[in-house]
Design a protein around this motif. Sequence first.
Motif, PDB file in Angstrom:
ATOM      1  N   HIS A  21       0.832  -1.201   0.000  1.00 36.06           N
ATOM      2  CA  HIS A  21       0.000   0.000   0.000  1.00 36.06           C
ATOM      3  C   HIS A  21       0.869   1.254   0.000  1.00 36.06           C
ATOM      4  N   GLN A  22       1.924   1.254   0.812  1.00 36.07           N
ATOM      5  CA  GLN A  22       2.801   2.420   0.881  1.00 36.07           C
ATOM      6  C   GLN A  22       3.581   2.610  -0.417  1.00 36.07           C
ATOM      7  N   GLU A  23       3.988   1.503  -1.029  1.00 39.29           N
ATOM      8  CA  GLU A  23       4.707   1.609  -2.297  1.00 39.29           C
ATOM      9  C   GLU A  23       3.787   2.119  -3.400  1.00 39.29           C
ATOM     10  N   THR A  24       2.575   1.581  -3.455  1.00 41.18           N
ATOM     11  CA  THR A  24       1.611   2.016  -4.466  1.00 41.18           C
ATOM     12  C   THR A  24       1.303   3.499  -4.318  1.00 41.18           C
ATOM     13  N   GLN A  25       1.109   3.927  -3.081  1.00 42.97           N
ATOM     14  CA  GLN A  25       0.809   5.326  -2.814  1.00 42.97           C
ATOM     15  C   GLN A  25       1.954   6.225  -3.286  1.00 42.97           C
ATOM     16  N   ALA A  26       3.186   5.791  -3.075  1.00 43.14           N
ATOM     17  CA  ALA A  26       4.342   6.588  -3.489  1.00 43.14           C
ATOM     18  C   ALA A  26       4.435   6.677  -5.007  1.00 43.14           C
ATOM     19  N   ARG A  27       4.245   5.559  -5.670  1.00 43.99           N
ATOM     20  CA  ARG A  27       4.334   5.562  -7.140  1.00 43.99           C
ATOM     21  C   ARG A  27       3.191   6.365  -7.758  1.00 43.99           C
ATOM     22  N   GLN A  28       2.015   6.272  -7.184  1.00 42.92           N
ATOM     23  CA  GLN A  28       0.889   7.051  -7.694  1.00 42.92           C
ATOM     24  C   GLN A  28       1.109   8.549  -7.521  1.00 42.92           C
ATOM     25  N   ALA A  29       1.919   8.900  -6.524  1.00 40.10           N
ATOM     26  CA  ALA A  29       2.226  10.307  -6.285  1.00 40.10           C
ATOM     27  C   ALA A  29       3.330  10.816  -7.212  1.00 40.10           C
ATOM     28  N   GLY A  30       3.866   9.918  -8.048  1.00 40.10           N
ATOM     29  CA  GLY A  30       4.861  10.325  -9.026  1.00 40.10           C
ATOM     30  C   GLY A  30       6.305  10.032  -8.671  1.00 40.10           C
ATOM     31  N   PHE A  31       6.535   9.337  -7.575  1.00 45.36           N
ATOM     32  CA  PHE A  31       7.907   9.013  -7.184  1.00 45.36           C
ATOM     33  C   PHE A  31       8.433   7.832  -8.013  1.00 45.36           C
ATOM     34  N   LYS A  32       9.649   7.963  -8.494  1.00 41.45           N
ATOM     35  CA  LYS A  32      10.315   6.887  -9.242  1.00 41.45           C
ATOM     36  C   LYS A  32      11.198   6.123  -8.259  1.00 41.45           C
TER      37      LYS A  32
END
Length: 212
Positions: free
Chosen positions: A18-29
Amino acid sequence: MQTILYARVSTADQTIEHQETQARQAGFKIDQVVADHGVSGLSTRLRDRTEGKRLFDMLRRGDTLVVRWVDRLGRNYRDVCDTIQEFLAKGVTVRTVINNMTFDGATTDPIQQAVRDALIAFMAATAQAQAEATKEAQKAGIEHARADTTVDNYRGRKPSYDREDVRLVQDMVSQGKGPSDIAKETNLTRQTIIRIRDRPAQAEAALVAWGL
Protein backbone atom coordinates in the motif's frame (compact mmCIF):
# COMPACT_ATOMS: atom_id res chain seq x y z
CA MET A 1 22.09 8.42 -7.33
CA GLN A 2 19.12 6.34 -6.27
CA THR A 3 15.69 6.81 -4.75
CA ILE A 4 14.86 4.45 -1.90
CA LEU A 5 11.43 4.05 -0.37
CA TYR A 6 11.46 3.06 3.28
CA ALA A 7 8.21 1.48 4.45
CA ARG A 8 7.24 0.18 7.87
CA VAL A 9 4.21 -1.70 9.14
CA SER A 10 3.61 -2.56 12.78
CA THR A 11 0.62 -4.89 12.48
CA ALA A 12 -0.42 -7.77 10.22
CA ASP A 13 -3.35 -5.84 8.73
CA GLN A 14 -1.03 -3.17 7.27
CA THR A 15 0.78 -3.72 3.99
CA ILE A 16 4.06 -2.56 2.52
CA GLU A 17 2.47 -2.72 -0.93
CA HIS A 18 0.00 0.00 0.00
CA GLN A 19 2.80 2.42 0.88
CA GLU A 20 4.71 1.61 -2.30
CA THR A 21 1.61 2.02 -4.47
CA GLN A 22 0.81 5.33 -2.81
CA ALA A 23 4.34 6.59 -3.49
CA ARG A 24 4.33 5.56 -7.14
CA GLN A 25 0.89 7.05 -7.69
CA ALA A 26 2.23 10.31 -6.28
CA GLY A 27 4.86 10.33 -9.03
CA PHE A 28 7.91 9.01 -7.18
CA LYS A 29 10.31 6.89 -9.24
CA ILE A 30 11.38 4.23 -6.77
CA ASP A 31 14.61 2.30 -7.41
CA GLN A 32 14.46 0.14 -4.31
CA VAL A 33 12.11 -0.59 -1.41
CA VAL A 34 13.42 -1.25 2.09
CA ALA A 35 10.79 -2.39 4.58
CA ASP A 36 10.36 -3.52 8.15
CA HIS A 37 7.42 -5.70 9.18
CA GLY A 38 5.81 -5.88 12.60
CA VAL A 39 7.98 -3.17 14.14
CA SER A 40 6.78 -0.40 16.45
CA GLY A 41 7.96 3.06 15.50
CA LEU A 42 7.47 4.29 19.05
CA SER A 43 9.62 1.77 20.91
CA THR A 44 12.18 0.74 18.27
CA ARG A 45 14.69 3.17 16.77
CA LEU A 46 15.28 3.09 13.02
CA ARG A 47 18.86 1.87 13.42
CA ASP A 48 17.68 -0.93 15.71
CA ARG A 49 15.34 -2.38 13.08
CA THR A 50 16.53 -5.21 10.82
CA GLU A 51 16.03 -3.32 7.56
CA GLY A 52 15.99 0.22 8.89
CA LYS A 53 19.62 0.06 9.95
CA ARG A 54 20.59 -0.85 6.36
CA LEU A 55 19.57 2.64 5.27
CA PHE A 56 22.49 4.18 7.13
CA ASP A 57 24.89 2.11 5.01
CA MET A 58 22.96 2.22 1.74
CA LEU A 59 22.24 5.92 1.42
CA ARG A 60 24.93 8.07 -0.20
CA ARG A 61 25.28 11.76 -1.03
CA GLY A 62 22.82 12.66 -3.77
CA ASP A 63 20.39 9.85 -2.92
CA THR A 64 16.76 10.44 -2.02
CA LEU A 65 14.93 8.72 0.81
CA VAL A 66 11.15 8.59 0.39
CA VAL A 67 8.70 7.81 3.19
CA ARG A 68 4.93 8.02 3.28
CA TRP A 69 5.27 10.36 6.26
CA VAL A 70 7.93 10.87 8.92
CA ASP A 71 6.10 8.46 11.24
CA ARG A 72 7.39 5.60 9.05
CA LEU A 73 10.90 6.51 10.20
CA GLY A 74 9.65 6.47 13.76
CA ARG A 75 7.22 7.87 16.28
CA ASN A 76 9.78 8.89 18.85
CA TYR A 77 10.48 12.63 18.66
CA ARG A 78 14.20 12.54 19.35
CA ASP A 79 14.89 9.51 17.15
CA VAL A 80 13.08 11.01 14.16
CA CYS A 81 14.81 14.38 14.49
CA ASP A 82 18.27 12.83 14.91
CA THR A 83 17.72 10.40 12.02
CA ILE A 84 16.63 13.03 9.53
CA GLN A 85 19.43 15.40 10.53
CA GLU A 86 21.98 12.60 10.12
CA PHE A 87 20.74 11.83 6.62
CA LEU A 88 20.78 15.52 5.67
CA ALA A 89 24.37 15.81 6.93
CA LYS A 90 25.30 12.94 4.58
CA GLY A 91 23.84 14.82 1.63
CA VAL A 92 20.68 12.71 1.42
CA THR A 93 17.37 14.34 0.51
CA VAL A 94 14.36 13.21 2.52
CA ARG A 95 10.92 13.44 0.89
CA THR A 96 7.43 12.55 2.09
CA VAL A 97 4.61 11.21 -0.06
CA ILE A 98 1.93 12.99 1.97
CA ASN A 99 2.10 16.73 1.22
CA ASN A 100 5.24 16.15 -0.89
CA MET A 101 7.58 17.68 1.68
CA THR A 102 11.28 17.92 0.79
CA PHE A 103 14.16 18.27 3.23
CA ASP A 104 17.79 18.59 2.22
CA GLY A 105 21.01 20.05 3.52
CA ALA A 106 21.66 22.27 0.51
CA THR A 107 20.86 25.59 2.13
CA THR A 108 23.53 27.41 4.11
CA ASP A 109 21.31 30.30 5.09
CA PRO A 110 20.84 30.14 8.89
CA ILE A 111 17.26 31.41 8.74
CA GLN A 112 16.24 28.81 6.16
CA GLN A 113 18.00 26.11 8.17
CA ALA A 114 16.14 27.19 11.31
CA VAL A 115 12.80 27.06 9.52
CA ARG A 116 13.61 23.63 8.06
CA ASP A 117 14.70 22.25 11.42
CA ALA A 118 11.63 23.68 13.17
CA LEU A 119 9.37 22.00 10.63
CA ILE A 120 11.18 18.67 11.08
CA ALA A 121 10.79 19.01 14.84
CA PHE A 122 7.10 19.79 14.50
CA MET A 123 6.50 16.78 12.27
CA ALA A 124 8.43 14.50 14.63
CA ALA A 125 6.49 15.79 17.63
CA THR A 126 3.22 15.26 15.76
CA ALA A 127 4.21 11.67 14.95
CA GLN A 128 4.86 10.88 18.60
CA ALA A 129 1.74 12.66 19.82
CA GLN A 130 -0.38 10.79 17.28
CA ALA A 131 1.13 7.47 18.37
CA GLU A 132 0.32 8.18 21.99
CA ALA A 133 -3.22 9.25 21.10
CA THR A 134 -3.71 6.11 19.01
CA LYS A 135 -2.61 3.91 21.90
CA GLU A 136 -5.14 5.59 24.17
CA ALA A 137 -7.89 5.27 21.56
CA GLN A 138 -7.11 1.57 21.09
CA LYS A 139 -7.19 1.02 24.84
CA ALA A 140 -10.49 2.87 25.12
CA GLY A 141 -11.89 0.95 22.15
CA ILE A 142 -11.00 -2.40 23.67
CA GLU A 143 -12.53 -1.41 27.00
CA HIS A 144 -15.62 -0.11 25.22
CA ALA A 145 -16.03 -3.38 23.30
CA ARG A 146 -15.56 -5.47 26.44
CA ALA A 147 -18.01 -3.35 28.41
CA ASP A 148 -20.67 -3.57 25.72
CA THR A 149 -22.60 -6.74 26.56
CA THR A 150 -24.21 -6.73 23.10
CA VAL A 151 -20.92 -7.06 21.22
CA ASP A 152 -20.89 -10.85 21.34
CA ASN A 153 -24.45 -11.04 20.06
CA TYR A 154 -24.57 -8.11 17.67
CA ARG A 155 -21.46 -6.51 16.24
CA GLY A 156 -23.20 -4.06 13.95
CA ARG A 157 -22.15 -3.41 10.39
CA LYS A 158 -18.61 -4.44 9.50
CA PRO A 159 -16.34 -1.35 9.35
CA SER A 160 -15.52 -0.05 5.88
CA TYR A 161 -12.03 0.78 7.13
CA ASP A 162 -9.08 -1.03 8.71
CA ARG A 163 -6.34 0.03 11.12
CA GLU A 164 -4.17 1.33 8.30
CA ASP A 165 -7.05 3.59 7.23
CA VAL A 166 -7.47 4.81 10.81
CA ARG A 167 -3.79 5.69 11.06
CA LEU A 168 -3.80 7.39 7.67
CA VAL A 169 -6.87 9.49 8.53
CA GLN A 170 -5.41 10.47 11.90
CA ASP A 171 -2.11 11.41 10.26
CA MET A 172 -3.84 13.64 7.73
CA VAL A 173 -6.11 15.20 10.35
CA SER A 174 -3.03 16.06 12.41
CA GLN A 175 -1.72 17.89 9.33
CA GLY A 176 -4.82 20.08 9.29
CA LYS A 177 -6.62 18.42 6.39
CA GLY A 178 -10.41 18.35 6.35
CA PRO A 179 -12.73 15.40 5.59
CA SER A 180 -13.27 16.42 1.96
CA ASP A 181 -9.53 16.63 1.22
CA ILE A 182 -8.88 13.33 2.98
CA ALA A 183 -11.70 11.66 1.06
CA LYS A 184 -10.07 12.71 -2.22
CA GLU A 185 -6.83 10.97 -1.22
CA THR A 186 -8.38 7.81 0.21
CA ASN A 187 -11.17 5.41 -0.67
CA LEU A 188 -13.15 6.43 2.41
CA THR A 189 -16.33 8.48 2.58
CA ARG A 190 -16.55 11.80 4.41
CA GLN A 191 -18.87 10.18 6.96
CA THR A 192 -16.32 7.47 7.73
CA ILE A 193 -13.53 10.01 8.04
CA ILE A 194 -15.58 12.17 10.41
CA ARG A 195 -16.44 9.10 12.50
CA ILE A 196 -12.78 8.14 12.83
CA ARG A 197 -11.81 11.73 13.61
CA ASP A 198 -14.53 12.53 16.13
CA ARG A 199 -15.10 9.14 17.76
CA PRO A 200 -11.75 7.29 17.74
CA ALA A 201 -12.68 5.01 20.65
CA GLN A 202 -15.85 3.82 18.90
CA ALA A 203 -13.93 3.36 15.65
CA GLU A 204 -11.44 1.16 17.49
CA ALA A 205 -14.24 -0.69 19.26
CA ALA A 206 -15.77 -1.62 15.89
CA LEU A 207 -12.42 -3.02 14.72
CA VAL A 208 -12.07 -4.98 17.94
CA ALA A 209 -15.61 -6.35 17.68
CA TRP A 210 -14.91 -7.67 14.19
CA GLY A 211 -11.44 -8.92 15.04
CA LEU A 212 -9.81 -6.54 12.58
